[in-house]
Design a protein around this motif. Sequence first.
Motif, mmCIF file in Angstrom:
data_model
loop_
_atom_site.group_PDB
_atom_site.id
_atom_site.type_symbol
_atom_site.label_atom_id
_atom_site.label_comp_id
_atom_site.label_asym_id
_atom_site.label_seq_id
_atom_site.Cartn_x
_atom_site.Cartn_y
_atom_site.Cartn_z
ATOM 1 N N LEU A 28 -108.168 -32.235 71.395
ATOM 2 C CA LEU A 28 -109.034 -32.970 70.203
ATOM 3 C C LEU A 28 -109.580 -32.337 69.423
ATOM 4 C CD1 LEU A 28 -110.347 -35.820 72.297
ATOM 5 C CD2 LEU A 28 -108.653 -37.019 70.745
ATOM 6 N N THR A 50 -115.615 -27.617 63.008
ATOM 7 C CA THR A 50 -114.701 -28.582 63.926
ATOM 8 C C THR A 50 -114.800 -27.541 65.272
ATOM 9 O OG1 THR A 50 -113.324 -29.052 62.339
ATOM 10 C CG2 THR A 50 -112.175 -28.865 64.592
ATOM 11 N N SER A 60 -115.031 -33.323 79.730
ATOM 12 C CA SER A 60 -113.634 -33.709 79.199
ATOM 13 C C SER A 60 -112.687 -34.917 79.701
ATOM 14 C CB SER A 60 -113.438 -33.587 77.871
ATOM 15 O OG SER A 60 -112.660 -32.251 78.603
ATOM 16 N N MET A 74 -113.155 -43.711 66.730
ATOM 17 C CA MET A 74 -114.558 -43.522 67.314
ATOM 18 C C MET A 74 -114.952 -44.687 67.121
ATOM 19 S SD MET A 74 -116.582 -39.752 65.619
ATOM 20 C CE MET A 74 -116.404 -40.485 64.032
ATOM 21 N N VAL A 105 -120.755 -33.703 74.141
ATOM 22 C CA VAL A 105 -120.665 -32.340 73.588
ATOM 23 C C VAL A 105 -122.727 -32.260 73.364
ATOM 24 C CG1 VAL A 105 -121.743 -31.791 70.808
ATOM 25 C CG2 VAL A 105 -119.541 -33.799 71.555
ATOM 26 N N LEU A 125 -113.971 -42.077 72.645
ATOM 27 C CA LEU A 125 -112.751 -42.510 71.748
ATOM 28 C C LEU A 125 -111.385 -43.253 72.496
ATOM 29 C CD1 LEU A 125 -112.738 -38.360 71.295
ATOM 30 C CD2 LEU A 125 -113.982 -39.823 69.964
ATOM 31 N N VAL A 179 -118.628 -28.268 74.671
ATOM 32 C CA VAL A 179 -118.067 -30.058 74.811
ATOM 33 C C VAL A 179 -117.864 -29.208 76.182
ATOM 34 C CG1 VAL A 179 -116.091 -31.346 74.766
ATOM 35 C CG2 VAL A 179 -117.143 -29.813 72.464
ATOM 36 N N LEU A 207 -121.227 -35.957 64.328
ATOM 37 C CA LEU A 207 -119.560 -36.278 64.981
ATOM 38 C C LEU A 207 -119.071 -36.851 63.823
ATOM 39 C CD1 LEU A 207 -117.004 -35.254 66.304
ATOM 40 C CD2 LEU A 207 -117.521 -36.746 67.986
ATOM 41 N N VAL A 223 -112.466 -37.177 64.359
ATOM 42 C CA VAL A 223 -111.775 -36.349 65.642
ATOM 43 C C VAL A 223 -110.241 -36.279 65.438
ATOM 44 C CG1 VAL A 223 -111.836 -36.389 68.065
ATOM 45 C CG2 VAL A 223 -113.758 -37.397 67.000
ATOM 46 N N LEU A 268 -112.229 -32.412 67.167
ATOM 47 C CA LEU A 268 -113.564 -32.737 67.251
ATOM 48 C C LEU A 268 -114.808 -32.409 65.486
ATOM 49 C CD1 LEU A 268 -115.358 -32.471 70.534
ATOM 50 C CD2 LEU A 268 -113.762 -34.254 69.642
ATOM 51 N N THR A 269 -115.078 -33.111 64.798
ATOM 52 C CA THR A 269 -115.575 -32.167 63.196
ATOM 53 C C THR A 269 -116.422 -32.641 63.048
ATOM 54 O OG1 THR A 269 -113.288 -32.577 62.229
ATOM 55 C CG2 THR A 269 -114.952 -31.825 61.344
#
Length: 167
Positions: A141, A150, A53, A93, A70, A124, A50, A80, A83, A143-144
């Motif tokens: 954050l 994650t 950002s 999202m 990403v 986001l 990432v 994704l 989040v 992110l999963t």
Amino acid sequence: MKGSLGFRRTALAGAALATALGGSALLVACGSGQGDGGAPATATAARLSVDDSYIPLPPAGGMAAGYLTVRNDGGQGDELVQVSSPGASSVTMHRSTASTMEQVEKLDVPANGALRLARGGAHLMIMGWEKAPVLGDELELDLTFARTGTISVKVPVKELTYRPGQQ
């Protein structure tokens, strides 16, 4: 003669077993050419990172947008799917179109490509800040991703007019 017949049966049974096992090994080795998830066996797993950002400073404790990229240097795509943040009650999202903004359940991260969350597109929405953000703060954050799991990132709060690569 009886001993000779027993030897032949044993030898034939051994040969049949060896042929069956060898055939099974060949079938496994030649399989369908598919790895996990239906991807070609030669595809490497998603390798995500990432960058770029930032969160533009929101109005006093209000909703904020979050942007990032990403990158996937692997040969298999990912998605994704969620989040979250320990510093905000809700992170969702969204995707903007010419006239609307809609919440989405997932965003694709293509193999050997990138998912860009940017102004005017996917982004986001961050709500319910634990404390009102100020310039220079960082919001964690989480992110999963569907396959990778994650990844936690620290996202800086920037000026409202901030544009990566233009400052």
